[in-house]
Write a protein that holds these residues in place. Sequence first.
Motif, PDB file in Angstrom:
ATOM      1  N   VAL A  15      39.138 -34.254 -25.313  1.00  0.00           N
ATOM      2  CA  VAL A  15      38.961 -32.940 -25.944  1.00  0.00           C
ATOM      3  C   VAL A  15      39.089 -31.848 -24.893  1.00  0.00           C
ATOM      4  O   VAL A  15      39.791 -30.850 -25.097  1.00  0.00           O
ATOM      5  N   LEU A  16      38.453 -32.030 -23.748  1.00  0.00           N
ATOM      6  CA  LEU A  16      38.540 -31.031 -22.679  1.00  0.00           C
ATOM      7  C   LEU A  16      39.964 -30.865 -22.165  1.00  0.00           C
ATOM      8  O   LEU A  16      40.341 -29.785 -21.712  1.00  0.00           O
ATOM      9  N   ARG A  17      40.767 -31.920 -22.260  1.00  0.00           N
ATOM     10  CA  ARG A  17      42.173 -31.810 -21.822  1.00  0.00           C
ATOM     11  C   ARG A  17      42.951 -30.804 -22.676  1.00  0.00           C
ATOM     12  O   ARG A  17      43.955 -30.262 -22.231  1.00  0.00           O
ATOM     13  N   GLU A  18      42.493 -30.554 -23.897  1.00  0.00           N
ATOM     14  CA  GLU A  18      43.135 -29.534 -24.737  1.00  0.00           C
ATOM     15  C   GLU A  18      43.004 -28.153 -24.103  1.00  0.00           C
ATOM     16  O   GLU A  18      43.893 -27.332 -24.209  1.00  0.00           O
ATOM     17  N   LEU A  19      41.858 -27.898 -23.484  1.00  0.00           N
ATOM     18  CA  LEU A  19      41.594 -26.615 -22.832  1.00  0.00           C
ATOM     19  C   LEU A  19      42.120 -26.601 -21.407  1.00  0.00           C
ATOM     20  O   LEU A  19      42.618 -25.591 -20.930  1.00  0.00           O
ATOM     21  N   ARG A  20      41.996 -27.734 -20.743  1.00  0.00           N
ATOM     22  CA  ARG A  20      42.355 -27.843 -19.330  1.00  0.00           C
ATOM     23  C   ARG A  20      43.346 -28.993 -19.140  1.00  0.00           C
ATOM     24  O   ARG A  20      42.977 -30.099 -18.776  1.00  0.00           O
ATOM     25  N   PRO A  21      44.644 -28.732 -19.410  1.00  0.00           N
ATOM     26  CA  PRO A  21      45.645 -29.805 -19.354  1.00  0.00           C
ATOM     27  C   PRO A  21      45.767 -30.470 -17.986  1.00  0.00           C
ATOM     28  O   PRO A  21      46.212 -31.607 -17.896  1.00  0.00           O
ATOM     29  N   ASN A  22      45.369 -29.791 -16.930  1.00  0.00           N
ATOM     30  CA  ASN A  22      45.457 -30.362 -15.585  1.00  0.00           C
ATOM     31  C   ASN A  22      44.187 -31.085 -15.185  1.00  0.00           C
ATOM     32  O   ASN A  22      43.998 -31.400 -14.009  1.00  0.00           O
ATOM     33  N   VAL A  77      35.952 -25.845 -26.482  1.00  0.00           N
ATOM     34  CA  VAL A  77      37.260 -26.182 -27.040  1.00  0.00           C
ATOM     35  C   VAL A  77      37.088 -27.056 -28.281  1.00  0.00           C
ATOM     36  O   VAL A  77      36.196 -27.884 -28.355  1.00  0.00           O
ATOM     37  N   THR A  78      37.976 -26.825 -29.235  1.00  0.00           N
ATOM     38  CA  THR A  78      38.035 -27.620 -30.462  1.00  0.00           C
ATOM     39  C   THR A  78      39.393 -28.304 -30.521  1.00  0.00           C
ATOM     40  O   THR A  78      40.418 -27.693 -30.188  1.00  0.00           O
ATOM     41  N   LEU A  79      39.427 -29.555 -30.937  1.00  0.00           N
ATOM     42  CA  LEU A  79      40.709 -30.244 -31.119  1.00  0.00           C
ATOM     43  C   LEU A  79      41.545 -29.484 -32.146  1.00  0.00           C
ATOM     44  O   LEU A  79      41.002 -28.961 -33.133  1.00  0.00           O
ATOM     45  N   PRO A  80      42.861 -29.416 -31.963  1.00  0.00           N
ATOM     46  CA  PRO A  80      43.706 -28.653 -32.885  1.00  0.00           C
ATOM     47  C   PRO A  80      43.509 -29.027 -34.360  1.00  0.00           C
ATOM     48  O   PRO A  80      43.441 -28.143 -35.220  1.00  0.00           O
ATOM     49  N   ALA A  81      43.389 -30.312 -34.669  1.00  0.00           N
ATOM     50  CA  ALA A  81      43.239 -30.744 -36.069  1.00  0.00           C
ATOM     51  C   ALA A  81      41.903 -30.334 -36.672  1.00  0.00           C
ATOM     52  O   ALA A  81      41.746 -30.341 -37.895  1.00  0.00           O
ATOM     53  N   ALA A  82      40.931 -29.968 -35.825  1.00  0.00           N
ATOM     54  CA  ALA A  82      39.594 -29.624 -36.318  1.00  0.00           C
ATOM     55  C   ALA A  82      39.309 -28.121 -36.271  1.00  0.00           C
ATOM     56  O   ALA A  82      38.205 -27.694 -36.594  1.00  0.00           O
ATOM     57  N   ARG A  83      40.295 -27.330 -35.888  1.00  0.00           N
ATOM     58  CA  ARG A  83      40.078 -25.884 -35.781  1.00  0.00           C
ATOM     59  C   ARG A  83      39.878 -25.253 -37.159  1.00  0.00           C
ATOM     60  O   ARG A  83      40.322 -25.779 -38.170  1.00  0.00           O
ATOM     61  N   LYS A  84      39.165 -24.140 -37.150  1.00  0.00           N
ATOM     62  CA  LYS A  84      38.870 -23.350 -38.359  1.00  0.00           C
ATOM     63  C   LYS A  84      38.016 -24.115 -39.367  1.00  0.00           C
ATOM     64  O   LYS A  84      38.084 -23.877 -40.557  1.00  0.00           O
ATOM     65  N   GLN A  85      37.189 -25.040 -38.847  1.00  0.00           N
ATOM     66  CA  GLN A  85      36.271 -25.800 -39.698  1.00  0.00           C
ATOM     67  C   GLN A  85      34.806 -25.525 -39.339  1.00  0.00           C
ATOM     68  O   GLN A  85      33.910 -26.178 -39.857  1.00  0.00           O
TER      69      GLN A  85
END
Length: 141
Positions: A15-22, A77-85
Amino acid sequence: MSIAELADVTAAHPVLRELRPNLAPLEEFRAQAEQQQAAGYRLIASLDGNGEIAAVAGFRTGRSFAWGHYLYIDDLVTLPAARKQGHAKALLDWIDAEARRLGIGEIHLDSGTSRHDAHRRYRGTGFVIPSLHFSKPTPEA
């Protein structure tokens, strides 16, 4: 949706990799997370209806002359599939309650200038932009 404090941070890595890809590979990440936890870093997760991590927030507390006793959100950070929930709001509400419980006067975070959806969320939950944050790499000797 429920909020859980994570003692084992490895589940938060993807999940954190979504915010911090490196972000470092898992073993390096775990070692750094343990160092951060020893310095007061805490990690909470918002779980979906299946008990899976949908969003995470990492934070720490401190004291400074500028902010007094504060709570600083390092990661949210929220996973893309779980955003706006409602996961980010649930995490921020939990952090608000924890700050009150700890007697903390202010909550702070920094957000990348291009994260407009996140900025709307923060402003919608009471955050303001009181200053600009500046940074630079350390000059080579």
